[in-house]
Every structure is written in C-alpha cells, then in structure tokens.
Design a protein around this motif. Structure first.
Motif, PDB file in Angstrom:
ATOM      1  N   UNK A  62       0.822  -1.214   0.000  1.00 48.61           N
ATOM      2  CA  UNK A  62       0.000   0.000   0.000  1.00 48.61           C
ATOM      3  C   UNK A  62       0.857   1.265   0.000  1.00 48.61           C
ATOM      4  N   UNK A  63       1.890   1.296   0.837  1.00 53.21           N
ATOM      5  CA  UNK A  63       2.729   2.496   0.907  1.00 53.21           C
ATOM      6  C   UNK A  63       3.530   2.691  -0.375  1.00 53.21           C
ATOM      7  N   UNK A  75       4.453   5.795  -5.330  1.00 51.71           N
ATOM      8  CA  UNK A  75       4.452   5.900  -6.782  1.00 51.71           C
ATOM      9  C   UNK A  75       3.484   6.978  -7.249  1.00 51.71           C
ATOM     10  N   UNK A  76       2.294   6.994  -6.664  1.00 52.53           N
ATOM     11  CA  UNK A  76       1.310   8.010  -7.050  1.00 52.53           C
ATOM     12  C   UNK A  76       1.833   9.410  -6.756  1.00 52.53           C
ATOM     13  N   UNK A 129      -3.052  11.582  -7.036  1.00 52.09           N
ATOM     14  CA  UNK A 129      -3.236  11.210  -5.642  1.00 52.09           C
ATOM     15  C   UNK A 129      -3.774   9.816  -5.449  1.00 52.09           C
ATOM     16  N   UNK A 130      -3.857   9.035  -6.521  1.00 53.20           N
ATOM     17  CA  UNK A 130      -4.422   7.695  -6.423  1.00 53.20           C
ATOM     18  C   UNK A 130      -5.932   7.686  -6.345  1.00 53.20           C
ATOM     19  N   UNK A 175      -1.922  12.343 -15.013  1.00 52.96           N
ATOM     20  CA  UNK A 175      -1.742  10.940 -15.321  1.00 52.96           C
ATOM     21  C   UNK A 175      -3.002  10.151 -14.994  1.00 52.96           C
ATOM     22  N   UNK A 176      -3.130   9.006 -15.630  1.00 51.77           N
ATOM     23  CA  UNK A 176      -4.128   8.010 -15.260  1.00 51.77           C
ATOM     24  C   UNK A 176      -3.438   6.655 -15.257  1.00 51.77           C
TER      25      UNK A 176
END
Length: 761
Positions: free
Chosen positions: A593-594, A599-600, A700-701, A727-728
């Motif tokens: 998760x982190x 990455x985001x 931001x995900x 981005x997507x």
C-alpha cells in the motif's frame, strides 16, 4: 553477567585450521577460516573449534545483508576430527528485527584462549545503543554459549523493539518452534518449547532462545519485544547446538538438561514390509497435534529421551508410508519399548504434462494437496517440478496411498490450475498424462513476463539454479532471472540452463545494505561489486551498479524495515536521498500500500519512476514463483536489455493474474490533448480466473471511474474528460481477488494554439 577480564589479540602466525584431531581441546586461530565453504576469509577473522563444532567470526570480512562486522558467518559440525561444510549464512544478535543498523564502532576481544575454552567478545554500536555479544565454546561441548548485553547509550527511550538471536542457514531445511507451525511471524503463546532447528540428513543446528516471546521468518529470528530506557541494560542468553547427523534426540536432551526437566526414554525398532530396516528410518514425536522432534533409527534401532508428558509417535522412512500413530505417556525415569513393523515402501508415478490440442510438453509445478507429506523434508517434499529435459516429464517416488496433486502450468495467468487424483501401492508404477488448456497468449501481443526478485542457493536461499529455472518456466514466465544477495556466483549456471531451453536470462544481484535493497539489471554476467553495501553511501552503490551495466535500478520492498524509502524517512541512509534509481518494487512478501502511495506521489510530481515486481522467493518448493510478476511490452526481439528498457520507459504493469493490453496509448507514454479535447483510453483486459472489477486512477491515487466486470475478457473504454490532467493508471481485480497495477499514462493538456504549434513541430 558479561565477562570483564580481557586479553589482547593473538600474535600473528597462529596455525590455521583444526590442529590435528583436536580431541576435546579448543583451538582459536586467526586468518582465513579452514571451514570448507566458509565466508570468513580475511586475515583478522577468527575461527574457534573443538571436537564437536567449528565457527568463524567475520572480524574484517563482509557479513551479508549489511550487518556490521563481528558476526558469526560460518558454523559447521566436526566429524572424526574433520570440519564439515559451513551450513549458515550467519547467526547474530539482531537489535531490532531487520531494521537498519547504523554502525560506526566495533571492538573484538579475546577474553580467554585455552585448551579448556575460548571466549570472544564483540562490541558494536547500534546507533546510540551498544550491543555486546560474548561467544563461549568449552572443550567437549556441542554448544556455543551466547550472551548479549544491550545498553541504551542515548538520551531517548527505545520502545517496542524486537531483539534477539538469529540463525539463518544457507542450506538444508527449517523446523520451526514446535507449536508455532510455519508462521512467518507470530507471538510465542502456543510454543511447546524455545528452540528452532536447521537440518538435513547429516547435520542439525539448533538455536535455543529461552528469553523469546515471538518469532520471525519461521523462527530464524527469535525475538523479545521490549523497551530500553536511556542508560538501561538488558541481557539475552542462548546457545547454538551442532549435531553431526539429522537427529533431534541430542537437541531434546539439551533442553531436558538446561531446564532440569523430569524425563523418560523411548526405544525400539523399525522394519519395512520386507522385514528390513527402511532407508532413512525415523520416529516422529508429536505433542498436542504438532511435530515436536524426531530421532533416527539407525540400522532399524532408535532411542530417545523425552520430557515427561503425553505424546503421539509414528515411524516412517524415505518413501515409506507412515505407521499408525500411537499415543504414549512418558513418565519421569520411565522406559518403554516401541516396535514398528511392516512399513510399506514407495511406488512411482510417471507424469507427462502436455498442452491440449498440440501435445506439446508443458513445464509444470506439482504439489501434493492430499496424501502423505513428510514432516521431515529430507524424506521427501510436497512440491515437485517437471524436468527441464525432457520438458514436461516427471517421475515421483511417493509413499503408497491416495493422492490429489495440483498441476500448475501458468495457472492463474495463462491457464487454469488442474488436479490429478491417483492411488499408489507399494512397488507399483503408474503413468499419467495431464492436459493443459492454454487460455491466454500475451506473447502474441508482444507482452512478456518475468519474476524480477528471485533467489537461488546463496546465503539463506535454498533453491538450486536448475530448480529455480524449472519453477520460473512452470509458471509460464518468459525470461529467467536471479538476484542473489550480493553475489553473482550463480550467473553462469543460469545462463547455461536458460540457453538449453532457448529462454533469455536476466542476470541481477540483490545489493543488500541494511537500509535498502536493490536489484540492478541486467548486469554483466558474473560481475562483482566494488563497493561495500555495509558501509558505502547510496550514491556510490548506484554508481557501481551502473558500472556493472545495469539498465535499471529498482528499489526493493521500499517501505519495509530494510527498504530505502522507510530508512530514508528515518534518516538512516548513508548519503541520504538520490534520484538515480528507476523502479519501485511491488513485492509478494509485503504490504504494498505504501509503495503504491509513493508511486502516485511521484507521478503527481511528474517523476517517471515506474513499477517492478517480484516474489522474493528463496525456497521455490514452499513459495510460489511468479505469483506476482512484471509484464513488459517489447516490440521486436525479446532480450534482457530490451525487457529492461521497456520497464524503464514505463511500458509495463505488475500483476498477480489479470492481463492488460492497452490499445491507443501505452503505459508510460504521453497522451497530448488540446484544451478540453475529449479522448478515450481503450484497454483490453483478461483473467483466466474471471474478471471482477477495473478502476481508473488519477492524481493522488483517486479512483476516477470503476467498472464491474464479468467473464474472462473485456474491453474497457475510459473517457478522459477535460478535468483529467497529469496521469491516469489502471487497477484490475479478478474473481479470486488477485490484482494488476499499471504504470501511468501521462496526460498533457495544452491550450489549442500551443497544441497546434507543438503538433506542427
């Protein structure tokens, strides 16, 4: 308490090796160890031996995993006056699980060197704390006595740290703390005793740790969770016991002695259905339904002391069926005889795995789901692989009985898993063929997969190169890969095995400082590091990885205790921040998760650092190779460098099963749009286990859109409205909960004038 008398270093010129058959005397020598296959090779390293065991301390040699010098790196039995092979990667006191170990000071002192005993003390700092470990070997003893004093020399309290002795073998098998099973990490509430064991047919090493309250890595780490106030000291005591054969009777006898337990004895005989002693015959002892210990039946006879109590026992042997279990009660000072007769010998299953429709051989992983699975691993495994040559074939020697086998040939990725049910009698030979329906062909679309974090048989890795290659091909990976800790010793073997099957091989190395591991690839075949991962700065290590030819440098498990980003946040990385890495790893062994959040955040800043993925497998028999993998779009000829360049460009995704095929714009590429110009992103998705859900992510995900899915294939169309910028990326989940995570598609929006100008250029 720690010993306080001190002696200076031994004078130069001490003879190396075990002096003559040493009988019961203890020897202490300085220099490259004479333990075969030992890693202590420097002039100031120490080797201590008696007639039972020998061990070496890496005073100047580099220990593994960035652990400071001064640790025990070699340990072997002594048999008939000769040192056996080194069996450990290392054994040490770890101050706080596998967190970074900031170290600037080390002192090694010989406190006693006599024929009766040797005592060596190693004093190292762990940040502001001191870790002082004393090793003691007595004449005639099969145990190294361990005592560590840990002192907080800082101004801040150390809270909820996990400290204790560890034992990491570099070969053989593990028998964890009885009662705790094979749990990777757990508290010790259900423990039946306080030891773990590494073993094989001809040796046993036991770590006795009476202080412990939890384990990690199946008991290889035996910790106590505790606090340490400023100025406070805590003492840990334990021992390492070495047995020259694969018998746990001496280990149990040691426990009885040190705990002063009331005990009794069992003894008796074993014979097979031919009336002979079975090969590798043994008696397994269980307590409260858990394996507790075993003793070998040499020439069909056995004897073993046990603490007073209730047990279940059965007899078995190599390829033999287990006898019926017996309930026994061991009384203090009691003796009882147990005879086991008529043990049934093995049968043979000849298996061919082929592709349905073409009968082409398929590499496969074969696992016993139901049927006898030996608790002692040198009697047989529960997992097997088809041969590399001839491909798709296997001959299994199994104890007689009924079996259900899982057959995995790309299961969950390109095919469904299959099962095979067979019944074997003693001496019977059966032949069976399993057909595999291939349901997905990613190669036909230019997509290829690799498990980009995998170990072989260096340090704590226990899988030979041939088995690693078999495991990687069995899960339908397209390239082979190895990244042993700080070693390239297996490269040539992997290259030869891969060449024999016409499969590209990606040579790598897991550079392993305690503050962050990394897998540069592909590197020069057999290239050697010129840096010291235990002391050098991150910038120097990365520069050395580039010198070895690395196209990409991934940061492995970046947020665990020995991950770069977690230790960067704790200011524990020598050299601090560097932007000169390329990939962040999604790892099968940790919570990612982190890593996804990091990455985001990087993508939000426009930083093109992309994903890699790997299983971190060390034991391919007990862990599933390829259960997470990295898929890359490689146009033209597939090669290790072309694969790495595709990942560096972001042309890839990590997956536990779902397959992704972007159409009008590839992961890692940029979609340039004028102002509020509409656009749609098309992606084909597939999952042999059935699709469940797809999610479009943005800055931001944030989840921008969700699609509920059904069936094994779907085409997704995501409108990219004017509010989407930056981005997507795509996440897809299958019906089993397995996921795929894509790299981003970059979205660049410009006003129409600028867009037309850019397009014209």
């Amino acid at each position: 308490m720690l010993l306080h008398s001190r002696r200076t270093w031994l004078v130069a010129g001490l003879a190396l090796g075990l002096a003559a058959p040493a009988q019961a005397e203890v020897s202490l020598t300085r220099g490259a160890t004479s333990i075969p296959d030992g890693e202590a090779t420097a002039a100031d390293d120490l080797t201590i031996a008696n007639d039972h065991l020998a061990f070496s301390l890496a005073v100047e040699s580099q220990p593994p995993w960035g652990v400071p010098r001064g640790t025990l790196v070699d340990l072997a039995a002594v048999k008939d006056g000769e040192m056996d092979l080194d069996r450990v990667a290392f054994a040490d006191f770890i101050p706080n699980n596998w967190s970074a170990w900031p170290n600037s000071e080390k002192e090694v002192m010989i406190l006693e060197d006599s024929p009766e005993r040797a005592i060596v003390q190693v004093r190292r700092n762990w940040g502001d704390a001191w870790v002082i470990t004393t090793y003691r070997l007595d004449a005639g003893s099969d145990r190294i006595r361990l005592e560590t004093e840990m002192e907080n020399g800082g101004d801040e309290a150390l809270t909820a740290i996990r400290s204790g002795f560890t034992l990491w073998p570099d070969t053989g098998f593990l028998f964890g703390v009885p009662g705790l099973g094979d749990a990777k990490e757990t508290v010790a509430d259900e423990a039946l005793t306080d030891r773990m064991v590494a073993y094989d047919r001809d040796w046993v090493i036991a770590l006795h740790a009476p202080y412990f309250d939890r384990v990690n890595y199946e008991g290889q780490d035996m910790y106590l969770e505790h606090d340490l106030a400023p100025g406070e000291r805590r003492v840990f005591k334990g021992s390492l016991q070495v047995v020259p054969k694969g018998d746990l009777a001496p280990v149990v006898a040691n426990e009885i002695e040190r705990k002063d337990q009331p005990a009794g004895r069992i003894s008796g005989s074993l014979t097979n259905d031919d009336g002979e002693a079975p090969q590798d015959g043994l008696v397994m002892v269980e307590q409260q339904g858990h394996p507790y210990a075993w003793t070998l039946a040499e020439d069909g006879r056995f004897a073993m002391d046990l603490p007073a109590g209730d047990y279940q026992v059965y007899a078995t042997g190599l390829g033999h069926a287990n006898s019926a279990p017996r309930e026994i009660r061991v009384a203090a000072d009691g003796e009882q005889t147990l005879d086991f007769a008529g043990l049934e010998g093995p049968g043979t299953l000849a298996l061919d795995v082929v592709e349905s429709g073409s009968d082409l051989p398929r590499d496969a992983r074969l696992t016993i789901l139901e049927g006898q699975q030996p608790a002692v691993e040198f009697l047989g495994k529960q997992t097997f692989f088809t041969d590399l040559d001839p491909a798709g074939s296997a001959k299994l020697s199994l104890a007689p009985g009924d079996y259900r086998l899982a057959v995995n040939a790309g299961a969950g990725f390109t095919a469904e898993g299959e099962t095979l049910e067979v019944s074997l009698e003693s001496g019977e030979r059966l032949a069976r063929t399993v057909e595999i329906d291939r349901l997905a062909e990613p190669n036909a679309r230019g997509w290829y997969g690799a498990d980009l974090h995998h170990h072989a048989n260096i340090l704590e890795g226990t899988t030979p190169p041939e088995t690693v290659v078999s495991a990687q091909l069995a899960t339908d990976l397209d390239l082979t890969f190895v990244s042993d800790h700080d070693s390239t010793a297996n490269h040539e073997a992997f290259q030869a095995l891969s060449d024999s099957r016409g499969v590209p091989f990606i040579p790598s190395i897991e550079i392993s400082p305690s503050w962050g591991h990394m897998n540069p690839f592909p590197i020069a075949l057999g290239g050697e590091l010129m840096v010291d991962p235990g002391t050098d700065e991150v910038q120097d290590i990365i520069q050395d990885a580039r010198r070895l030819g690395a196209e990409v440098i991934p940061m492995n498990h970046p947020h665990n205790d020995y991950g770069y980003l977690s230790n960067l946040a704790g200011d524990k990385v020598p050299g601090g921040f560097t932007p000169n890495f390329d990939l962040l790893e999604l790892n099968a062994e940790v919570d990612n998760a982190k890593t996804l959040e990091s990455a985001h955040a990087l993508w939000d800043e426009g930083t093109a650092i992309y994903f890699t993925a790997g299983t971190d497998t060390h034991d391919a028999w007990n862990d599933l190779t390829g259960r997470i993998r990295m898929m890359a779009r490689v146009p033209g000829e597939l090669s290790p460098r072309a694969f790495a360049r595709a990942l560096k460009d972001g042309h890839g995704y990590a997956t536990q099963g779902p397959l992704l095929y972007p159409q009008n714009v590839l992961f890692g590429d940029t979609l340039r749009l004028a102002g509020d110009e509409p656009a749609t992103w098309h992606v084909d998705v597939a999952a042999v286990d059935g699709l469940a859900e797809a999610r479009l992510l943005g800055r931001g995900g944030e989840v921008l859109a969700t699609r509920e899915l059904d069936g094994k294939q779907a085409t997704l169309a995501f409108p990219l409205d004017a509010e989407i910028d930056g981005w997507v990326a795509l996440e897809v989940e299958d019906a089993d909960g397995d996921q795929a995570w894509s790299n981003p598609v970059w979205i660049k929006r410009q006003d129409r004038t600028a867009y037309v100008s850019a397009a014209g250029e």
